[in-house]
Design a protein around this motif. Structure first.
Motif, short mmCIF file in Angstrom:
data_model
loop_
_atom_site.label_atom_id
_atom_site.label_comp_id
_atom_site.label_asym_id
_atom_site.label_seq_id
_atom_site.Cartn_x
_atom_site.Cartn_y
_atom_site.Cartn_z
N VAL A 204 0.85 -1.19 0.00
CA VAL A 204 0.00 0.00 0.00
C VAL A 204 0.89 1.25 0.00
CG1 VAL A 204 -1.83 1.24 1.20
CG2 VAL A 204 -1.78 -1.26 1.27
N TRP A 205 0.72 2.05 -1.05
CA TRP A 205 1.46 3.31 -1.18
C TRP A 205 0.58 4.45 -0.69
CZ3 TRP A 205 6.40 3.61 -3.58
CH2 TRP A 205 6.85 2.42 -4.14
N VAL A 206 1.14 5.30 0.16
CA VAL A 206 0.38 6.38 0.77
C VAL A 206 1.08 7.71 0.55
CG1 VAL A 206 -0.59 7.29 2.93
CG2 VAL A 206 -0.49 4.81 2.54
N ALA A 207 0.34 8.71 0.05
CA ALA A 207 0.87 10.07 -0.09
C ALA A 207 0.71 10.81 1.24
CB ALA A 207 0.13 10.81 -1.20
N LEU A 208 1.76 11.50 1.66
CA LEU A 208 1.76 12.16 2.96
C LEU A 208 1.70 13.68 2.80
CD1 LEU A 208 4.32 9.93 4.86
CD2 LEU A 208 1.82 9.80 4.84
N TRP A 209 0.52 14.21 3.05
CA TRP A 209 0.28 15.66 3.04
C TRP A 209 1.16 16.33 4.10
CZ3 TRP A 209 -3.11 18.97 0.39
CH2 TRP A 209 -3.42 20.19 1.00
N ASP A 210 1.85 17.38 3.70
CA ASP A 210 2.79 18.08 4.56
C ASP A 210 3.97 17.21 4.97
OD1 ASP A 210 1.81 20.67 4.56
OD2 ASP A 210 0.53 20.38 6.31
N GLY A 211 4.12 16.05 4.33
CA GLY A 211 5.25 15.18 4.60
C GLY A 211 6.26 15.14 3.48
N GLY A 212 5.84 15.59 2.27
CA GLY A 212 6.77 15.63 1.15
C GLY A 212 7.31 14.29 0.74
N ARG A 213 6.49 13.23 0.88
CA ARG A 213 7.01 11.90 0.58
C ARG A 213 5.85 10.92 0.36
NH1 ARG A 213 9.60 11.37 6.45
NH2 ARG A 213 9.33 13.61 6.29
N LEU A 214 6.23 9.74 -0.13
CA LEU A 214 5.34 8.59 -0.18
C LEU A 214 5.87 7.53 0.77
CD1 LEU A 214 4.97 8.10 -4.07
CD2 LEU A 214 3.45 9.40 -2.57
N HIS A 215 4.98 6.79 1.39
CA HIS A 215 5.32 5.60 2.15
C HIS A 215 4.74 4.38 1.45
CE1 HIS A 215 6.05 7.38 6.48
NE2 HIS A 215 7.01 7.67 5.64
N ARG A 216 5.51 3.29 1.48
CA ARG A 216 4.96 2.01 1.04
C ARG A 216 4.96 1.06 2.24
NH1 ARG A 216 7.08 -2.59 -3.23
NH2 ARG A 216 8.41 -3.09 -1.44
N TYR A 217 3.79 0.43 2.45
CA TYR A 217 3.62 -0.53 3.53
C TYR A 217 3.41 -1.92 2.95
CZ TYR A 217 2.89 3.66 6.34
OH TYR A 217 3.05 4.87 6.95
N THR A 218 4.04 -2.91 3.56
CA THR A 218 3.85 -4.30 3.14
C THR A 218 2.44 -4.76 3.48
OG1 THR A 218 4.53 -5.30 5.23
CG2 THR A 218 6.29 -4.69 3.68
N PRO A 219 2.01 -5.91 2.95
CA PRO A 219 0.68 -6.42 3.31
C PRO A 219 0.52 -6.68 4.81
CG PRO A 219 1.45 -7.49 1.32
CD PRO A 219 2.61 -6.69 1.84
N ALA A 220 1.64 -6.77 5.54
CA ALA A 220 1.58 -6.95 6.99
C ALA A 220 1.53 -5.61 7.72
CB ALA A 220 2.78 -7.75 7.47
N GLY A 221 1.58 -4.50 6.98
CA GLY A 221 1.49 -3.18 7.60
C GLY A 221 2.81 -2.59 8.00
#
Length: 283
Positions: A204-221
């Motif tokens: 799961v790829w998540v855009a971070l408002w005011d974070g200036g980045r993307l995070h990717r989380y594995t299926p285990a979180g």
């Protein structure tokens, strides 16, 4: 692994770019400028673009199975036909509230979120819109209804109510949410979770408002990748292009006293993995 440098797909000054979706039938990306009341399309093969003025704030626009678009607007959910003709699918205006992010479920229904303009706690909801327009509440009492996506096997939905700082999983039976569990929490100082995309590996790829980045989380979180971006307010992401291997990112400039030069533009990270095909709305 060093991520590829972000590139500019479309340089523009959207106030609140949001909701990118790859339209396989049209080989184009669809996204919106919520506060600009515009739906944008971009075909990377030849650079062709279109811009449609919706006449009111638009939280999301998704392709329809028969052509045209379904849109989550300030006053409800509507449809554009291939000739541009507009009709309401669910006209449901609520003072001080607008449509926000939305996504098409594997069964072809639209999950449409809302929020109050003042972002008041509990002022929004998440509703399932059937192809014929019937509405079923999925979640009530949310604040800023945002990212929505599904696991590759379609057994779980992922969902973000931004002020909670969480990505949750939703299990749905017979059109109702029967279980909601925390999946991942964004640490204070890293930004606020906004839009999301699920890749073919179930990450799961998540855009971070005011974070200036993307995070990717594995299926285990578990957080396993962080991708820095040249803007403070990325809003959402979606895989598109040949083989669904390019990750497109929408961005915003609203509320920034000194927005970066690329704030409001559509960015792209080439060859970031493999996405899942987007289901068109069945209505």
């Amino acid at each position: 692994m060093t991520p590829p440098a972000p590139e500019v797909a479309v340089r523009t000054d959207a106030a609140l770019g949001e909701g990118p979706t790859w339209d396989a039938a049209g080989a184009r990306l669809i996204w919106v400028d919520i506060l600009g009341s515009r739906v944008h399309t971009y075909a990377p093969a030849d650079g062709a673009r279109t811009v449609t003025d919706t006449g009111q704030h638009v939280g999301a626009a998704k392709p329809r199975a028969g052509g045209g678009l379904v849109v989550n607007l300030r006053d409800g959910v509507g449809r554009y036909d291939t000739d541009g003709a507009f009709s309401w699918l669910r006209h449901h205006p609520v003072a001080g509230r607008r449509g926000n992010d939305a996504a098409v479920a594997p069964d072809g229904s639209l999950w449409a979120g809302t929020m109050r303009y003042d972002e008041r706690e509990g002022g929004g909801d998440l509703v399932r819109i059937a192809p014929g327009g019937d509405a079923t509440p999925l979640l009530t009492g949310v604040s800023v209804s945002n990212g929505i996506g599904w696991s590759p096997d379609a057994r779980l939905a992922y969902y973000i109510d931004t002020p909670t700082r969480r990505v949750d999983t939703l299990r749905v039976e017979d059109g109702q949410v029967v279980e909601r569990r925390p999946f991942a929490t964004v640490a204070p100082g890293a930004g606020l979770p906004d839009g999301l995309a699920v890749d073919a590996e179930g990450c799961v790829w998540v855009a971070l408002w005011d974070g200036g980045r993307l995070h990717r989380y594995t299926p285990a979180g578990a957080l396993d990748r962080t991708v820095p971006l040249p803007v403070r307010r990325p809003t959402a992401c979606a895989f598109g292009g040949p083989g669904l291997r390019d990750l497109y990112v929408t961005t915003a400039r609203t509320g920034l006293p000194d927005p970066e030069p690329l704030a409001g533009s559509l960015l792209v990270l080439p060859d970031m993995g493999e996405g899942l095909p987007a289901t068109p709305f069945a209505g």
